[in-house]
Design a protein around this motif. Structure first.
Motif, PDB file in Angstrom:
ATOM      1  N   LYS A 293      32.756  25.163  64.013  1.00 27.65           N
ATOM      2  CA  LYS A 293      33.780  24.434  63.262  1.00 27.65           C
ATOM      3  C   LYS A 293      33.832  24.886  61.807  1.00 27.65           C
ATOM      4  N   TRP A 294      32.698  24.842  61.126  1.00 26.17           N
ATOM      5  CA  TRP A 294      32.681  25.173  59.709  1.00 26.17           C
ATOM      6  C   TRP A 294      32.821  26.670  59.457  1.00 26.17           C
ATOM      7  N   ASP A 295      32.409  27.503  60.390  1.00 26.82           N
ATOM      8  CA  ASP A 295      32.643  28.942  60.259  1.00 26.82           C
ATOM      9  C   ASP A 295      34.138  29.233  60.233  1.00 26.82           C
ATOM     10  N   ASN A 296      34.873  28.573  61.117  1.00 27.41           N
ATOM     11  CA  ASN A 296      36.324  28.758  61.157  1.00 27.41           C
ATOM     12  C   ASN A 296      36.983  28.250  59.879  1.00 27.41           C
ATOM     13  N   ILE A 297      36.537  27.086  59.404  1.00 18.74           N
ATOM     14  CA  ILE A 297      37.087  26.543  58.166  1.00 18.74           C
ATOM     15  C   ILE A 297      36.822  27.480  57.003  1.00 18.74           C
ATOM     16  N   LEU A 321      31.260  26.598  52.550  1.00 26.32           N
ATOM     17  CA  LEU A 321      30.176  27.588  52.515  1.00 26.32           C
ATOM     18  C   LEU A 321      28.820  26.904  52.637  1.00 26.32           C
ATOM     19  N   SER A 322      28.663  25.737  52.007  1.00 25.10           N
ATOM     20  CA  SER A 322      27.387  25.018  52.078  1.00 25.10           C
ATOM     21  C   SER A 322      27.076  24.584  53.506  1.00 25.10           C
ATOM     22  N   LYS A 323      28.109  24.310  54.280  1.00 22.18           N
ATOM     23  CA  LYS A 323      27.926  23.912  55.665  1.00 22.18           C
ATOM     24  C   LYS A 323      27.504  25.092  56.543  1.00 22.18           C
ATOM     25  N   VAL A 324      27.922  26.282  56.135  1.00 24.12           N
ATOM     26  CA  VAL A 324      27.635  27.476  56.937  1.00 24.12           C
ATOM     27  C   VAL A 324      26.351  28.160  56.484  1.00 24.12           C
ATOM     28  N   SER A 325      26.191  28.323  55.163  1.00 15.58           N
ATOM     29  CA  SER A 325      25.086  29.131  54.634  1.00 15.58           C
ATOM     30  C   SER A 325      24.056  28.331  53.852  1.00 15.58           C
ATOM     31  N   GLY A 326      24.257  27.041  53.704  1.00 17.22           N
ATOM     32  CA  GLY A 326      23.293  26.221  52.984  1.00 17.22           C
ATOM     33  C   GLY A 326      23.683  25.966  51.541  1.00 17.22           C
ATOM     34  N   ILE A 331      25.626  26.851  45.772  1.00 17.07           N
ATOM     35  CA  ILE A 331      25.456  26.597  44.334  1.00 17.07           C
ATOM     36  C   ILE A 331      25.767  27.851  43.525  1.00 17.07           C
ATOM     37  N   LYS A 332      25.262  28.986  43.977  1.00 20.13           N
ATOM     38  CA  LYS A 332      25.496  30.250  43.274  1.00 20.13           C
ATOM     39  C   LYS A 332      26.991  30.563  43.207  1.00 20.13           C
ATOM     40  N   GLU A 333      27.695  30.330  44.327  1.00 18.48           N
ATOM     41  CA  GLU A 333      29.137  30.591  44.355  1.00 18.48           C
ATOM     42  C   GLU A 333      29.899  29.602  43.488  1.00 18.48           C
ATOM     43  N   ALA A 334      29.489  28.338  43.524  1.00 18.43           N
ATOM     44  CA  ALA A 334      30.178  27.305  42.752  1.00 18.43           C
ATOM     45  C   ALA A 334      30.046  27.552  41.259  1.00 18.43           C
TER      46      ALA A 334
END
Length: 391
Positions: A293-297, A321-326, A331-334
């Motif tokens: 689900k979250w990969d598709n989102i 991204l947090s749902k997929v990769s933690g 945080i780094k991306e945000a």
């Protein structure tokens, strides 16, 4: 419909007759009760008031009769078509007039609320968190534009309709969003705005010239979002976060309608931001247990950012991204976004830091609370702060 009869140079006349009709309804219905067919009652009164006006006012002899010289009907037999089909056709054409490129975007929404949706000045002022005087001035300038640009109430030609349709869809989209994420001080949602946006979009679907994939995609998006209306607030009117919503309160019929319009939007090869946002909303309406689900989102957000970048989209993508990769990766991306003056940015970082560095989480939630403007946002942020502080 009355605007179509009088023409945009006399739009205030149409508004006055409409206001008088509703005033008479308030007075009469309060004494005699609501009639069996309220809509027919309103149309009949508006029609009679219009006939009276045309008979006595010099605009009839100078403006209207001049255009009817070939077959001038007697004043008592003025034909005013208030059929449902003509009203719908008139509103569709008025949408394109109001959403003319010469009209500023914020004024388009105000005019739509006033002319197409029947909102009062106070209601519009509340929507934009501003004063009645500001709204009156904004609408006055917009109406002057309609006059000076000699904008007509008509569908654009085939060559122009695609570009003009984009402006109409943007206005409907913004109108729905204002209802779904209300910026008023004491309302989480304004369902009436959402329903008006869906009603206007339906007019586009009913017309062959405007029933495009993008129009279907926008309707799909709105259906998916509307399906979760009842689950987004509790009995006290407080906002309920997505992950805490009661799935049993979601409207399965609206989800099915969203699926239908999403399939309809796949006609052709065009891909709009509405297609991608509707697809994201589709996945949000699927159970959490559904695989990938979250990969598709996340992938859909990646596409959306490439097609139509916005800071809010980038923030939403980081949550996915947090749902997929933690959380650590997110945080780094945000933090790369560096939207330091945005309360949503600090709220997201507060959420991401929770459980990893609670001191940083408190810092960001505190900053978000200072930046938040509505009581709804402040209440949500305060709940997070309380959870961290209590342990």
């Amino acid at each position: 419909m009355l605007c179509k009869l009088f023409g945009l140079p006399h739009i205030e006349t149409a508004e006055d007759i409409t206001n008088d009709t509703f005033l008479l309804a308030a007075e009469t219905w309060g004494l005699k009760g609501v009639p069996e067919n309220p809509a027919a009652w309103l149309y009949t009164v508006a029609k009679n008031k219009t006939k009276d006006y045309l008979k006595r006012d010099k605009i009839f002899s100078e403006k209207v009769s001049a255009g009817l010289k070939l077959q001038p009907p007697p004043p008592d037999e003025i034909d005013i078509d208030l059929s449902a089909a003509n009203i719908q056709d008139s509103q569709l054409k008025m949408m394109f007039a109001i959403c003319h490129p010469a009209i500023p975007p914020e004024a388009r929404i105000g005019l739509s609320l006033r002319i197409l949706c029947g909102f009062g000045i106070e209601e519009i002022a509340a929507t934009f968190l501003t004063s009645k005087e500001t709204i009156n001035k904004r609408l006055f300038r917009a109406k002057e534009k309609l006059r000076t640009e000699k904008i007509t109430i008509a569908l654009p030609g085939e060559a122009d309709i695609a570009q003009r349709l984009d402006d109409v869809l943007t206005t409907i989209y913004l109108l729905f969003n204002e209802g779904y994420y209300s910026t008023t001080q004491h309302q989480v949602m304004r369902k009436e705005l959402c329903l008006e946006a869906m009603r206007l979009n339906y007019f586009l679907l009913e017309n062959a010239a405007t029933n495009t994939p993008a129009v279907n995609a926008l309707m799909s998006l709105m259906c998916f979002h509307a399906s979760r209306f009842e689950a987004r607030t509790n009995d006290a009117g407080a906002y309920i976060l997505y992950e805490e919503q009661d799935r049993n309160l979601w409207n399965d019929e609206l989800i099915s309608r969203g699926n239908y319009y999403l399939i309809e939007s796949a006609r052709g090869t065009a891909l709009s931001k509405y297609h991608l946002e509707a697809s994201i909303a589709y996945w949000h309406c699927t159970p959490t247990t559904v695989k990938n689900k979250w990969d598709n989102i996340l992938q859909l957000y990646n596409q959306l950012l490439q097609l139509s970048y916005s800071p809010v989209t980038a923030l939403n993508r980081t949550y996915a991204l947090s749902k997929v990769s933690g959380k650590t990766t997110a945080i780094k991306e945000a933090e790369k976004l560096n939207l330091s003056g945005n309360h949503l940015y600090h709220s997201l970082l507060g959420y991401l830091y929770t459980g990893i560095d609670n001191a940083m989480a408190l810092h960001h939630f505190t900053t978000a609370l200072q930046l938040a403007k509505t009581s709804t946002d402040k209440n949500i942020i305060s709940q997070y702060l309380h959870k961290i502080q209590s342990g």
